[in-house]
Write a protein that holds these residues in place. Structure first.
Motif, PDB file in Angstrom:
ATOM      1  N   SER A 101      15.705  46.684  -8.822  1.00  0.00           N
ATOM      2  CA  SER A 101      14.471  46.071  -8.347  1.00  0.00           C
ATOM      3  C   SER A 101      13.813  45.283  -9.478  1.00  0.00           C
ATOM      4  N   PRO A 102      13.744  43.938  -9.359  1.00  0.00           N
ATOM      5  CA  PRO A 102      13.081  43.150 -10.404  1.00  0.00           C
ATOM      6  C   PRO A 102      11.623  43.565 -10.612  1.00  0.00           C
ATOM      7  N   GLU A 103      10.928  43.894  -9.536  1.00  0.00           N
ATOM      8  CA  GLU A 103       9.523  44.300  -9.642  1.00  0.00           C
ATOM      9  C   GLU A 103       9.394  45.585 -10.452  1.00  0.00           C
ATOM     10  N   PHE A 104      10.266  46.551 -10.165  1.00  0.00           N
ATOM     11  CA  PHE A 104      10.225  47.819 -10.891  1.00  0.00           C
ATOM     12  C   PHE A 104      10.583  47.612 -12.358  1.00  0.00           C
ATOM     13  N   ASN A 105      11.575  46.792 -12.610  1.00  0.00           N
ATOM     14  CA  ASN A 105      11.971  46.510 -13.996  1.00  0.00           C
ATOM     15  C   ASN A 105      10.864  45.786 -14.754  1.00  0.00           C
ATOM     16  N   ASP A 106      10.165  44.867 -14.086  1.00  0.00           N
ATOM     17  CA  ASP A 106       9.026  44.189 -14.721  1.00  0.00           C
ATOM     18  C   ASP A 106       7.935  45.197 -15.082  1.00  0.00           C
ATOM     19  N   PHE A 107       7.683  46.141 -14.161  1.00  0.00           N
ATOM     20  CA  PHE A 107       6.705  47.193 -14.429  1.00  0.00           C
ATOM     21  C   PHE A 107       7.122  47.996 -15.659  1.00  0.00           C
ATOM     22  N   PRO A 136      -2.094  48.121 -10.528  1.00  0.00           N
ATOM     23  CA  PRO A 136      -1.593  46.853 -11.026  1.00  0.00           C
ATOM     24  C   PRO A 136      -2.681  45.787 -11.229  1.00  0.00           C
ATOM     25  N   SER A 139      -2.519  44.190 -14.538  1.00  0.00           N
ATOM     26  CA  SER A 139      -1.164  43.852 -14.960  1.00  0.00           C
ATOM     27  C   SER A 139      -1.093  42.425 -15.468  1.00  0.00           C
ATOM     28  N   LEU A 141       1.455  40.776 -15.287  1.00  0.00           N
ATOM     29  CA  LEU A 141       2.319  40.112 -14.312  1.00  0.00           C
ATOM     30  C   LEU A 141       1.504  39.346 -13.270  1.00  0.00           C
TER      31      LEU A 141
END
Length: 144
Positions: A101-107, A136, A139, A141
């Motif tokens: 998951s890109p979102e999880f990895n970004d987190f 978030p 964040s 991001l």
């Protein structure tokens, strides 16, 4: 269920009295006091109002009831599918959790960055705790 300890901690980080939080959230100060003491629990709608007034996600002031390692392991199993979590062991034998998951990895990257800033005294204990509680909403991001 709301965590009275987390609610009080975040209210104090935001430099609010119970009365000020009550006014900002449209809930009585007696209710706020009872939530902090653990005497009552807000409805979902009230929890959302409190979280909005504190500029945090409702999950940040919720008690997740993790009391044992087994509780944590069961949550990982539950999240395995949604976040494509999987165990990984490197050549040295160290074990990690990985995700597609890109979102999880970004987190995870942002969390690691914030931990390093905290460790290197670039941010205070309070700033690090505020970032975690406010995630978030605070964040980096979201600023991209």
């Amino acid at each position: 269920m709301i965590s009275g300890k987390k609610l009080k901690e975040l209210r104090l980080i935001r430099n609010l009295t119970q009365k000020e939080l009550a006014i900002k959230s449209g809930i009585s100060d007696a209710a706020i006091r009872n939530y902090e003491l653990g005497n009552r629990s807000p409805t979902k709608q009230q929890l959302d109002k409190i979280a909005s007034a504190l500029n945090c996600d409702p999950g940040a002031i919720t008690d997740h009831n993790l009391y044992t390692n087994i509780d944590f392991y069961q949550i990982i199993f539950d999240l395995e599918t949604n976040f494509t979590l999987r165990p990984y062991r490197d050549e040295s034998g160290m074990s990690f959790l990985m995700s597609n998951s890109p979102e999880f990895n970004d987190f995870l990257k942002e969390w690691d960055d914030m931990r390093k800033k905290h460790y290197n005294n670039e941010i205070s204990d309070e700033e690090f705790r505020d970032w975690k509680i406010s995630y978030p909403k605070k964040s980096a991001l979201l600023k991209k």
